[in-house]
Design a protein around this motif. Structure first.
Motif, mmCIF file in Angstrom:
data_model
loop_
_atom_site.group_PDB
_atom_site.id
_atom_site.type_symbol
_atom_site.label_atom_id
_atom_site.label_comp_id
_atom_site.label_asym_id
_atom_site.label_seq_id
_atom_site.Cartn_x
_atom_site.Cartn_y
_atom_site.Cartn_z
ATOM 1 N N LYS A 103 0.809 -1.220 0.000
ATOM 2 C CA LYS A 103 0.000 0.000 0.000
ATOM 3 C C LYS A 103 0.844 1.272 0.000
ATOM 4 C CE LYS A 103 -3.903 -2.194 0.153
ATOM 5 N NZ LYS A 103 -4.818 -2.176 -1.014
ATOM 6 N N ASP A 104 2.162 1.124 -0.101
ATOM 7 C CA ASP A 104 3.087 2.260 -0.116
ATOM 8 C C ASP A 104 2.942 3.113 1.147
ATOM 9 O OD1 ASP A 104 5.179 3.660 -1.258
ATOM 10 O OD2 ASP A 104 3.858 5.073 -2.301
ATOM 11 N N ILE A 105 2.818 2.435 2.295
ATOM 12 C CA ILE A 105 2.761 3.103 3.597
ATOM 13 C C ILE A 105 4.151 3.027 4.220
ATOM 14 C CG2 ILE A 105 1.747 3.030 5.911
ATOM 15 C CD1 ILE A 105 -0.745 1.757 4.666
ATOM 16 N N SER A 106 4.688 4.159 4.614
ATOM 17 C CA SER A 106 6.051 4.188 5.149
ATOM 18 C C SER A 106 6.121 3.522 6.517
ATOM 19 C CB SER A 106 6.539 5.631 5.280
ATOM 20 O OG SER A 106 6.615 6.249 4.021
ATOM 21 N N LEU A 107 7.306 2.979 6.828
ATOM 22 C CA LEU A 107 7.592 2.518 8.180
ATOM 23 C C LEU A 107 8.740 3.350 8.720
ATOM 24 C CD1 LEU A 107 7.480 -0.832 9.831
ATOM 25 C CD2 LEU A 107 9.696 0.330 9.901
ATOM 26 N N ALA A 108 8.599 3.850 9.938
ATOM 27 C CA ALA A 108 9.631 4.684 10.550
ATOM 28 C C ALA A 108 9.986 4.134 11.925
ATOM 29 C CB ALA A 108 9.143 6.132 10.682
ATOM 30 N N ARG A 109 11.268 4.254 12.290
ATOM 31 C CA ARG A 109 11.716 3.874 13.635
ATOM 32 C C ARG A 109 12.092 5.158 14.376
ATOM 33 N NH1 ARG A 109 13.793 -0.798 15.910
ATOM 34 N NH2 ARG A 109 13.994 -1.803 13.876
#
Length: 344
Positions: free
Chosen positions: A38-44
């Motif tokens: 879904k082209d959803i970013s993941l961030a830490r």
């Protein structure tokens, strides 16, 4: 910035993304394959705490102070007062420093980072976030991961707009902003309009390298695979898959169920060790090559990159007889690896 003589509250929003805590495992906390699809970013984050979903219906608030004035209870009480003053919404701060409404529904989570001289505390406020997207993005992986990474505590959530339709992101940030301006820096007290007039007011900031030199380099680092996935604490994953009867050698009757067992150790997001236990029935029906598979998987990312390496390794064995595709037994093994890497 030097926060010795003043304090700052930053109010901000994100495009749809999943944000994990510094010491968490993204494959355990989020549906990573769904995010990619879904082209959803993941961030830490640099701060600890659990995983949250952000979209434009989620308001984020960060409080910056000197370390000695770090006080998350003060900050959360300020938000609690803003909700009541602006909208008449009653809320409670629980033992985990979540803000909850109607006894049980979480509208805000908390995380913090304490530096040598400065500190920040940030929290979320669910206004009208897409709860269906939130649920899909944070679908928890239940299959086979063993880790010492920090695990999130799951809670039922509510949108503030469902409690009072007058709440919007814009009206809420105004309410919280004015509550901040009318509250002294060191204790919860209503300074009213008199204190508001003494404050520096609101300032819009443009998060660009021109405004904040060095920001683009920091952004690149925080967007990198090495930061978001490579900082994951060591974990192991183990999965067992029953072998379909049609793939077993037809001349034998097996006393026990024939199962393929895959075990992996993942360090810094890379596969460091693999064991592949092939049941006798699959070996007798013609599957060989686990040594080649294991050799090609080590050092690969725990992503579809590993699946591609596995398929290439099995295809390599066919080059001598010009077979360009995997047979049924190899397809089964590849499908099992795909489920280890890409499914919840």
């Amino acid at each position: 910035m030097d926060f010795t003589n003043h304090h700052v509250m930053m109010v901000w929003r994100n495009e749809p993304c999943v944000v994990i805590g510094r010491h968490q495992n993204p494959w355990q906390e989020a549906n990573v394959s769904h995010l990619a699809e879904k082209d959803i970013s993941l961030a830490r984050r640099n701060s600890g705490g659990g995983t949250v979903y952000h979209d434009r219906g989620n308001l984020n608030i960060t409080f910056f102070t000197p370390r000695e004035r770090y006080d998350r209870k003060y900050n959360l009480e300020l938000i609690k007062r803003a909700l009541f003053r602006g909208f008449g919404i009653k809320s409670v701060i629980n033992k985990r420093d979540d803000i909850v409404v109607q006894d049980n529904y979480k509208i805000s989570g908390t995380a913090a980072k304490l530096g040598r001289l400065t500190a920040y505390h940030h929290c979320t406020l669910l206004v009208n976030a897409n709860k269906a997207d939130l649920s899909k993005a944070l679908a928890k992986r239940e299959h086979g991961i063993q880790t010492k990474a920090t695990e999130s505590t799951r809670s039922p959530v509510a949108n503030l707009a469902d409690i009072d339709h007058k709440v919007s992101v814009e009206s809420l940030q105004t309410a919280v902003g004015y509550e901040y301006l009318r509250t002294p820096a060191l204790h919860i007290e209503d300074g009213g309009q008199t204190l508001i007039k003494k404050q520096r007011g609101f300032q819009f900031v443009n998060p660009t390298n021109e405004w904040f030199p060095g920001l683009s380099g920091l952004r690149n680092e925080l967007e990198s695979w090495d930061w978001c996935f490579g900082r994951t604490p060591v974990f192991t994953v183990s999965r067992t898959f029953p072998v379909p009867a049609e793939l077993l050698a037809p001349s034998r009757v097996y006393r026990a169920s024939e199962e393929l067992v895959i075990n992996m150790t993942v360090e810094k997001g890379l596969i460091s060790d693999v064991t592949l236990n092939i049941p006798p029935g699959l070996v007798e029906s013609g599957f060989h090559g686990e040594a080649s598979v294991i050799t090609h998987l080590k050092g690969k990312r725990f992503t579809s990159e590993a699946l591609s390496a596995l398929q290439d390794a099995m295809l390599t064995r066919h080059l001598s007889n010009d077979i360009k595709k995997l047979d049924e037994k190899e397809q089964f093994v590849a499908k099992c690896f795909d489920q280890v890497v890409n499914t919840i």
